[in-house]
Scaffold this motif. Structure first.
Motif, PDB file in Angstrom:
ATOM      1  N   ARG A 120       0.850  -1.198   0.000  1.00 33.26           N
ATOM      2  CA  ARG A 120       0.000   0.000   0.000  1.00 33.26           C
ATOM      3  C   ARG A 120       0.892   1.257   0.000  1.00 33.26           C
ATOM      4  O   ARG A 120       0.658   2.212  -0.731  1.00 33.26           O
ATOM      5  CB  ARG A 120      -0.916  -0.012   1.218  1.00 33.26           C
ATOM      6  N   ARG A 121       1.940   1.235   0.834  1.00 31.16           N
ATOM      7  CA  ARG A 121       2.853   2.374   0.920  1.00 31.16           C
ATOM      8  C   ARG A 121       3.523   2.625  -0.438  1.00 31.16           C
ATOM      9  O   ARG A 121       3.604   3.762  -0.901  1.00 31.16           O
ATOM     10  CB  ARG A 121       3.907   2.088   1.998  1.00 31.16           C
ATOM     11  N   ARG A 122       3.982   1.551  -1.067  1.00 29.87           N
ATOM     12  CA  ARG A 122       4.655   1.701  -2.363  1.00 29.87           C
ATOM     13  C   ARG A 122       3.718   2.285  -3.415  1.00 29.87           C
ATOM     14  O   ARG A 122       4.094   3.168  -4.182  1.00 29.87           O
ATOM     15  CB  ARG A 122       5.178   0.341  -2.850  1.00 29.87           C
ATOM     16  N   LEU A 123       2.486   1.771  -3.456  1.00 30.52           N
ATOM     17  CA  LEU A 123       1.537   2.246  -4.466  1.00 30.52           C
ATOM     18  C   LEU A 123       1.103   3.683  -4.187  1.00 30.52           C
ATOM     19  O   LEU A 123       1.016   4.506  -5.107  1.00 30.52           O
ATOM     20  CB  LEU A 123       0.314   1.323  -4.512  1.00 30.52           C
ATOM     21  N   ASP A 124       0.857   3.993  -2.923  1.00 35.10           N
ATOM     22  CA  ASP A 124       0.386   5.345  -2.587  1.00 35.10           C
ATOM     23  C   ASP A 124       1.431   6.406  -2.916  1.00 35.10           C
ATOM     24  O   ASP A 124       1.098   7.563  -3.149  1.00 35.10           O
ATOM     25  CB  ASP A 124      -0.006   5.427  -1.107  1.00 35.10           C
TER      26      ASP A 124
END
Lengths: 213, 82
Positions: A120-124
């Protein structure tokens, strides 16, 4: 309910066309960190009108792979009118409902909540932020669309699937096949047929389970 | 007679528990399912179960042919004699 032995070992690869290989590589390799593991550079393959192409693969864990085809010189319009709903493989008219357009998707499994939140962190932090994070019945998932418009899901199990859920799934599918074999299938007819199968088979399942102990 | 079936998995157990609070309702077992039955209507309040929506809307395993769902929304599940 099958006597056929189960010799398959999961996904080798799932493959899609792309018209934007640069963004596709950025999304899967540079944002998500999925290694590039294989590529095929094919020139003059197939019939005369077959374009030269690159077929490239990313590792999605367990040795499984997601792959893309990039066809040199292919106009994106061959996939349907630009700006329509859907992805580059299948485009849909404005009247096609969103649930139908989104139904085809790839879901990749992660081990736990930490891993889910890491993706989620990478995509956000990328050009493809998470669009939804949802706890379903027993899984939690994040969703986004990749640069090609493909619905992309990463999911983790909130608990292991139990044997009774496997039984339930088999009763559902048997009831479904009975109901769609008749005219005008409805959800109500499915639940009624499933109730009959529960009465016929579920008690017996308990005995079978008991004798295993 | 009204009968519905709910698979016994951790997310669904509050359904059976809340249903059983009605003295007119009997909660038995058949295999891995709760068999929830009554002479008349069975009403289960969603908030009382604490079920998330994804669980709530997929918790019904089966409904006997002499029964039918007359309400299944964010407030309650109601099953009545057909």
């Amino acid at each position: 309910m099958t006597e056929l032995d189960h010799r398959v070992q999961g996904v080798d690869h799932v493959a899609f066309p792309t018209f934007d290989p640069a963004a596709t590589v950025r999304f899967y390799r540079d944002v998500l960190g999925f290694p590039v593991v294989h590529s095929i550079c094919a020139a003059g393959w197939g019939p005369e009108d077959h374009p030269d192409f690159i077929h490239f693969f990313f590792d999605i864990g367990n040795g499984d792979r997601i792959a893309f085809f990039y066809y040199f010189g292919a106009d994106p319009a061959i996939g349907g009118a630009p700006g329509e709903k859907g992805d580059v493989y299948a485009r849909f008219g404005a009247g096609v409902p969103e649930f139908f357009v989104r139904s085809r998707h790839l879901a990749i499994h992660v081990e736990n909540e930490d891993d889910l939140l890491e993706y989620r962190r990478r995509l956000d932090a990328s050009d493809w932020p998470v669009e939804m994070q949802i706890q379903h019945e027993t899984i939690e998932s994040i969703y986004t669309h990749d640069p090609n418009g493909y619905m992309f899901e990463i999911t983790r199990a909130m608990r292991p699937v139990t044997p009774q859920e496997d039984l339930d799934a088999n009763l559902t599918i048997d009831a479904l096949l009975d109901v769609v074999g008749e005219p005008e299938p409805t959800f109500g007819k499915l639940l009624a047929r499933k109730a009959e199968l529960i009465v016929e088979r579920a008690a017996e399942w308990e005995l079978a389970r008991g004798s295993d102990r | 007679m009204t009968t519905l079936y709910v698979l016994d998995v951790p997310e669904n157990t509050p359904m059976a528990k809340v249903a059983a609070e009605d003295p007119a309702v009997t909660v038995g077992r058949i295999g891995p399912y709760f068999e929830i039955s009554a002479a008349g209507p069975i009403v289960i309040d969603r908030r009382a179960t604490g079920c998330r929506h994804a669980v709530w809307y997929s918790a019904v395993g089966g409904v006997a042919r002499d029964s039918r769902i007359t309400q299944h929304d964010k407030n309650a599940l109601r099953v009545e004699p057909a």
